[in-house]
Design a protein around this motif. Structure first.
Motif, PDB file in Angstrom:
ATOM      1  N   GLN A 270      12.159  -1.048  17.961  1.00 52.77           N
ATOM      2  CA  GLN A 270      12.833   0.146  18.481  1.00 52.77           C
ATOM      3  C   GLN A 270      13.313  -0.072  19.906  1.00 52.77           C
ATOM      4  OE1 GLN A 270      10.054   3.343  17.961  1.00 52.77           O
ATOM      5  NE2 GLN A 270      10.165   3.277  15.719  1.00 52.77           N
ATOM      6  N   ALA A 271      12.492  -0.740  20.718  1.00 48.70           N
ATOM      7  CA  ALA A 271      12.885  -1.000  22.109  1.00 48.70           C
ATOM      8  C   ALA A 271      14.096  -1.923  22.165  1.00 48.70           C
ATOM      9  CB  ALA A 271      11.716  -1.618  22.870  1.00 48.70           C
ATOM     10  N   SER A 272      14.091  -2.960  21.346  1.00 47.72           N
ATOM     11  CA  SER A 272      15.185  -3.932  21.418  1.00 47.72           C
ATOM     12  C   SER A 272      16.480  -3.377  20.848  1.00 47.72           C
ATOM     13  CB  SER A 272      14.801  -5.208  20.666  1.00 47.72           C
ATOM     14  OG  SER A 272      14.669  -4.953  19.283  1.00 47.72           O
ATOM     15  N   ARG A 273      16.383  -2.341  20.013  1.00 47.06           N
ATOM     16  CA  ARG A 273      17.601  -1.778  19.415  1.00 47.06           C
ATOM     17  C   ARG A 273      18.247  -0.704  20.294  1.00 47.06           C
ATOM     18  NH1 ARG A 273      16.585  -1.334  12.830  1.00 47.06           N
ATOM     19  NH2 ARG A 273      17.120  -3.507  12.404  1.00 47.06           N
ATOM     20  N   ARG A 274      17.665  -0.479  21.452  1.00 48.30           N
ATOM     21  CA  ARG A 274      18.284   0.503  22.349  1.00 48.30           C
ATOM     22  C   ARG A 274      19.496  -0.064  23.061  1.00 48.30           C
ATOM     23  NH1 ARG A 274      12.629   1.572  24.152  1.00 48.30           N
ATOM     24  NH2 ARG A 274      11.843   3.269  22.851  1.00 48.30           N
ATOM     25  N   GLY A 275      19.698  -1.375  22.951  1.00 47.24           N
ATOM     26  CA  GLY A 275      20.861  -1.987  23.583  1.00 47.24           C
ATOM     27  C   GLY A 275      20.506  -3.327  24.194  1.00 47.24           C
ATOM     28  N   PRO A 276      21.516  -4.063  24.657  1.00 48.83           N
ATOM     29  CA  PRO A 276      21.277  -5.404  25.207  1.00 48.83           C
ATOM     30  C   PRO A 276      20.285  -5.421  26.364  1.00 48.83           C
ATOM     31  CG  PRO A 276      23.618  -5.036  24.830  1.00 48.83           C
ATOM     32  CD  PRO A 276      22.948  -3.729  24.609  1.00 48.83           C
ATOM     33  N   GLU A 277      20.344  -4.410  27.227  1.00 49.17           N
ATOM     34  CA  GLU A 277      19.435  -4.394  28.375  1.00 49.17           C
ATOM     35  C   GLU A 277      17.993  -4.203  27.923  1.00 49.17           C
ATOM     36  OE1 GLU A 277      20.674  -1.550  31.247  1.00 49.17           O
ATOM     37  OE2 GLU A 277      22.581  -2.554  31.676  1.00 49.17           O
ATOM     38  N   ALA A 278      17.792  -3.308  26.982  1.00 46.92           N
ATOM     39  CA  ALA A 278      16.438  -3.082  26.476  1.00 46.92           C
ATOM     40  C   ALA A 278      15.930  -4.316  25.740  1.00 46.92           C
ATOM     41  CB  ALA A 278      16.419  -1.868  25.550  1.00 46.92           C
ATOM     42  N   ARG A 279      16.810  -4.973  24.977  1.00 49.25           N
ATOM     43  CA  ARG A 279      16.420  -6.188  24.254  1.00 49.25           C
ATOM     44  C   ARG A 279      16.014  -7.271  25.241  1.00 49.25           C
ATOM     45  NH1 ARG A 279      21.188  -7.864  21.061  1.00 49.25           N
ATOM     46  NH2 ARG A 279      20.776  -5.805  20.203  1.00 49.25           N
ATOM     47  N   ARG A 280      16.798  -7.415  26.307  1.00 47.12           N
ATOM     48  CA  ARG A 280      16.485  -8.423  27.324  1.00 47.12           C
ATOM     49  C   ARG A 280      15.150  -8.101  28.000  1.00 47.12           C
ATOM     50  NH1 ARG A 280      19.049 -11.709  31.249  1.00 47.12           N
ATOM     51  NH2 ARG A 280      17.320 -12.580  32.454  1.00 47.12           N
ATOM     52  N   ALA A 281      14.911  -6.831  28.307  1.00 46.06           N
ATOM     53  CA  ALA A 281      13.652  -6.449  28.950  1.00 46.06           C
ATOM     54  C   ALA A 281      12.463  -6.748  28.042  1.00 46.06           C
ATOM     55  CB  ALA A 281      13.683  -4.971  29.321  1.00 46.06           C
ATOM     56  N   THR A 282      12.629  -6.501  26.752  1.00 47.14           N
ATOM     57  CA  THR A 282      11.558  -6.782  25.793  1.00 47.14           C
ATOM     58  C   THR A 282      11.237  -8.266  25.765  1.00 47.14           C
ATOM     59  OG1 THR A 282      12.270  -4.903  24.432  1.00 47.14           O
ATOM     60  CG2 THR A 282      10.855  -6.543  23.388  1.00 47.14           C
ATOM     61  N   LEU A 283      12.280  -9.106  25.734  1.00 40.19           N
ATOM     62  CA  LEU A 283      12.067 -10.545  25.715  1.00 40.19           C
ATOM     63  C   LEU A 283      11.493 -11.042  27.034  1.00 40.19           C
ATOM     64  CD1 LEU A 283      15.209 -11.780  23.785  1.00 40.19           C
ATOM     65  CD2 LEU A 283      12.836 -12.003  23.071  1.00 40.19           C
ATOM     66  N   ASP A 284      11.979 -10.492  28.148  1.00 41.63           N
ATOM     67  CA  ASP A 284      11.458 -10.902  29.451  1.00 41.63           C
ATOM     68  C   ASP A 284       9.950 -10.688  29.519  1.00 41.63           C
ATOM     69  OD1 ASP A 284      13.950 -11.632  30.303  1.00 41.63           O
ATOM     70  OD2 ASP A 284      14.290  -9.868  31.558  1.00 41.63           O
ATOM     71  N   ALA A 285       9.519  -9.540  29.044  1.00 38.85           N
ATOM     72  CA  ALA A 285       8.086  -9.235  29.077  1.00 38.85           C
ATOM     73  C   ALA A 285       7.299 -10.189  28.186  1.00 38.85           C
ATOM     74  CB  ALA A 285       7.855  -7.791  28.644  1.00 38.85           C
ATOM     75  N   ALA A 286       7.857 -10.494  27.021  1.00 38.17           N
ATOM     76  CA  ALA A 286       7.169 -11.389  26.088  1.00 38.17           C
ATOM     77  C   ALA A 286       7.070 -12.806  26.655  1.00 38.17           C
ATOM     78  CB  ALA A 286       7.898 -11.399  24.752  1.00 38.17           C
ATOM     79  N   VAL A 287       8.162 -13.295  27.237  1.00 39.15           N
ATOM     80  CA  VAL A 287       8.160 -14.640  27.812  1.00 39.15           C
ATOM     81  C   VAL A 287       7.192 -14.709  28.989  1.00 39.15           C
ATOM     82  CG1 VAL A 287       9.562 -16.339  29.055  1.00 39.15           C
ATOM     83  CG2 VAL A 287      10.489 -15.182  27.041  1.00 39.15           C
ATOM     84  N   ALA A 288       7.215 -13.703  29.852  1.00 39.82           N
ATOM     85  CA  ALA A 288       6.312 -13.689  31.005  1.00 39.82           C
ATOM     86  C   ALA A 288       4.850 -13.697  30.564  1.00 39.82           C
ATOM     87  CB  ALA A 288       6.599 -12.468  31.875  1.00 39.82           C
ATOM     88  N   SER A 289       4.568 -12.976  29.489  1.00 41.95           N
ATOM     89  CA  SER A 289       3.200 -12.929  28.977  1.00 41.95           C
ATOM     90  C   SER A 289       2.738 -14.310  28.532  1.00 41.95           C
ATOM     91  CB  SER A 289       3.113 -11.939  27.818  1.00 41.95           C
ATOM     92  OG  SER A 289       1.846 -11.996  27.202  1.00 41.95           O
TER      93      SER A 289
END
Length: 745
Positions: A270-289
């Motif tokens: 749901q977060a990633s489908r809110r748009g490119p910015e939300a998708r990028r934020a989701t991935l950024d958090a996952a990579v940082a983790s």
């Protein structure tokens, strides 16, 4: 006694030591190889006498890309009577790039015998068989021992998903059985998720990957699969029906360890489908983790670099540079250096395609390859083979290349090549035709043929589909035998060349290269008409226009002293062969037409199209992707065909894009100036077994597939038109389009 030593320590084991072994073993089976190698090294300081802990740590290091075999050999020298040292050595050999194939299975059997069939040793033999044994032998192993432990169930699942014949019911049933036997088993979810991802079912794979990460939160392999699933599933069109499948997803759960809380799959999606910015934020958090948890893992850095390749090129470059600087000797760095060379060779290919050569860039590429081979040659033979192959391509295109350099490159290449034998055959022929080293070229080619035969035998033993193995055998026979005939011909041994050329002539399918070589032999024997017919036939084969045209023009020039009248001569030859070729094309109609698998697929940027809407018209469905070079190469001709039929109500020309992610597809089509009708059907293509690209289906008015053409076509407009017109209803009104015939001069 060895067996007594294997059994005795169990009763006196320290519970804390046992827990340490379980921790490292769990990390290995959870695919967190970098983590369990680090944990094992630290725990060994506490329990230096634990042979089992040392052995499992060595296995972790083997999967993490360390020098595990040296560690295992040292352990065996220190503990010559300890069966766990044999277990460690077998595990290190299993993943060794050069010795594994010959030594891993005997070593695993020896360890299993020394450990009195300890479950760990039985599991290890099973994995050795999966990696290195013929499929029938591995099937026998699981038939005898399958299901004895949860780990063996998971191993059997990993084996099952490698089979092209595995069904969804079989995969999910075995995954459920494994999960029931051990709810914490990572591969119960991961292996099933990989199978689903390979079939473009990211929406189903995602929840499984989230659940796997609950049990192995720092495993790089799990994270990278989850990221890819997220990118695929957040592009609704790529699922095949435009909607995400409703699935039961794990809930957010806090951990007692240092892992971040895990959001559910539904929350991530749901977060990633809110748009490119939300998708990028989701991935950024996952990579940082992941990078927080595994700051010293080359694999984690590589995963971070890969996910940002198109999303954030600056981060992609940053993580690659960090990987090469901090871990220059790792196998991950080896692969990355080869990838960087590949990017340069791909750019060179694009320059060649656009006819914009850059000699300076080519020289720089050659220098980088030479430096890498000299200073940091990859330990993995396939990686060295890639470098030698790319070096050969540069030498092939350089008329000033030193013969000695071409010879040394080809001779080094043949030592490590494992699959690209058809290109190696081309290199051997170039060596024979361009240098004095004709006998050396023959030696290279004969060794290449021996290696190709061994590869095909192994493919058969591994249980690959018979039709695929037969097709590969036909291909290699044509390429290698025609090259051998030409090498013998270059030495003046015409009589000896006759036998390999006869083998090629008997093949049902021939490549343009084989046709050129057959024609050269026919010319050498004075059979000029035969040579011309071979070359004209080759013109219509995929990629035959360039090579066969050049050979046909050269033959005409040698026969007539100039090229005057060549265009008319070629046109006459093609006209004479066209009727026969048309008959051959139409003869490929299926004896029993098959119904098209039904679909409801979204148009790119538009509403869905149902397959029923094609009824009443002749339809052409071309399956393709942007990364499929033959697909892209034939698209201008496909566009020409679509334009010709654009106003014909009886004919529909459509394409089905089979890529799992289509967010950049519209921009790609615009850049290449294509306005073909595109349906988005990645899952539909894989679900229905359309795995060869490009594939083109020709439907009659009842929706039956009458023709199915795999691969690209050199004469697409002409040959597709023949099929289309053959499918028209004779009793319906027709308006046949005027399709411009390609120039023949």
């Amino acid at each position: 006694m060895i067996l007594a030593r294997a059994q005795a320590p169990a009763a006196a084991e320290d519970p804390a030591e046992t827990a340490a072994v379980k921790q490292v073993r769990r990390g290995y089976l959870g695919r967190d190889w970098s983590g369990c190698a680090q944990d094992g090294a630290a725990l060994r300081a506490k329990y230096p006498d634990s042979a089992r802990l040392q052995a499992w740590t060595i296995l972790c290091d083997a999967r993490a890309g360390g020098d595990a075999l040296a560690q295992a050999e040292a352990m065996l020298a220190e503990r010559p009577d300890d069966p766990w040292a044999l277990f460690a050595r077998a595990g290190a050999l299993l993943d060794h790039p050069s010795r594994g194939k010959q030594e891993a299975i005997p070593a695993a059997r020896a360890a299993m015998a020394a450990l009195d069939e300890h479950p760990d040793a039985v599991w290890q033999l099973g994995r050795a068989l999966i990696v290195h044994a013929p499929r029938v032998e591995t099937l026998q192993f699981f038939g005898e021992r399958g299901g004895a432990t949860p780990d063996l169930l998971a191993l059997e699942l990993a084996f099952l998903i490698q089979s092209s014949e595995a069904t969804e019911a079989q995969v999910l049933e075995l995954a459920a059985k494994t999960r029931a036997a051990d709810p914490t088993n990572v591969d119960a979810d991961y292996a099933a998720a990989v199978w689903l991802m390979n079939r473009r079912r990211a929406d189903q794979a995602g929840p499984l990957l989230v659940r796997a990460l609950e049990h192995s939160p720092h495993a790089t392999a799990l994270h990278t699969q989850l990221w890819e699933a997220l990118l695929q599933a957040s592009d609704p069109a790529a699922t095949g029906d435009g909607k995400a499948t409703a699935v039961e997803a794990p809930l957010v759960r806090e951990r007692d360890d240092d892992a971040d809380p895990s959001p559910s799959w539904e929350a991530l999606l749901q977060a990633s489908r809110r748009g490119p910015e939300a998708r990028r934020a989701t991935l950024d958090a996952a990579v940082a983790s992941l990078l927080r948890a595994r700051p010293d893992s080359p694999g984690a850095l590589k995963a971070a670099a890969d996910v940002y390749e198109t999303l954030a090129p600056e981060l992609h470059a940053k993580y690659e540079a960090e990987l090469l600087e901090r871990f220059p000797d790792s196998r991950t760095a080896e692969r990355l250096r080869n990838e960087q060379i590949y990017r340069l060779t791909r750019a060179r290919h694009e320059r060649q395609t656009k006819n914009t050569p850059d000699p300076a860039a080519d020289a720089l590429l050659a220098e980088r390859i030479d430096t890498l081979l000299r200073e940091r040659p990859p330990t993995l033979p396939p990686l060295r083979a890639e470098l030698y192959m790319e070096r050969y391509f540069l030498l092939k295109d350089d008329p000033k290349a030193a013969p000695e350099l071409l010879l040394s490159t080809v001779q080094a290449w043949v030592e490590v090549e494992q699959r690209n034998f058809h290109i190696l055959a081309d290199a051997a022929l170039a060596l024979a035709e361009r240098t004095p080293y004709k006998r050396e070229a023959e030696a290279v080619l004969r060794r290449t043929m021996t290696q190709a035969e061994a590869m095909l035998r192994e493919d058969r033993a591994q249980g690959f589909p018979q039709e695929i193995v037969d097709e590969n055998a036909n291909w290699f026979e044509g390429q290698l035998s025609s090259a051998l005939g030409s090498v013998l011909l270059a030495q003046g041994r015409r009589d000896e060349a006759r036998e390999p050329f006869a083998r090629v002539q008997a093949l049902t399918k021939k490549s343009p290269d084989a046709m050129v070589r057959l024609a050269a032999f026919a010319e050498a024997e004075g059979r000029i008409a035969d040579a011309e017919l071979l070359l004209v036939e080759g013109l219509a084969l995929w990629r035959g226009e360039k090579s066969c045209e050049e050979a046909l023009r050269g033959l005409y020039r040698r026969q007539h002293g100039s090229e005057r009248g060549y265009a008319r001569h070629r046109a006459r030859l093609e006209d004479g062969a066209r009727a026969q070729r048309r008959a051959q094309v139409l003869a490929t109609a299926l004896a029993e037409p098959k119904p098209l698998p039904p679909f409801s697929l979204p148009r790119l940027g538009d509403e869905e199209l149902r397959s029923e809407a094609l009824r009443g018209r002749v339809a052409v469905l071309n399956l393709w992707t942007t990364w499929c070079t033959p697909c892209v190469s034939e698209m201008p001709a496909l566009q020409q065909l679509a334009d010709a039929y654009a106003k014909d109500p009886d004919v529909a020309i459509l394409t089905i894009n089979a890529e799992p992610r289509t967010d950049e597809l519209a921009a790609w089509l615009a850049e290449h100036e294509f306005d073909l009708e595109v349906l988005l059907g990645a899952r539909w293509a894989t679900d229905n077994g359309y795995n060869t690209l490009p594939t083109t289906l020709f439907l009659d008015r009842e929706g039956q597939v009458v023709f199915s053409h795999e691969g690209a076509s050199e004469r697409l407009v002409e040959e597709f038109t023949w099929r289309i017109e053959a499918l028209r209803d004779k009793n319906s009104p027709t308006r046949r389009p005027q399709v411009e015939r390609p120039a023949s001069g």
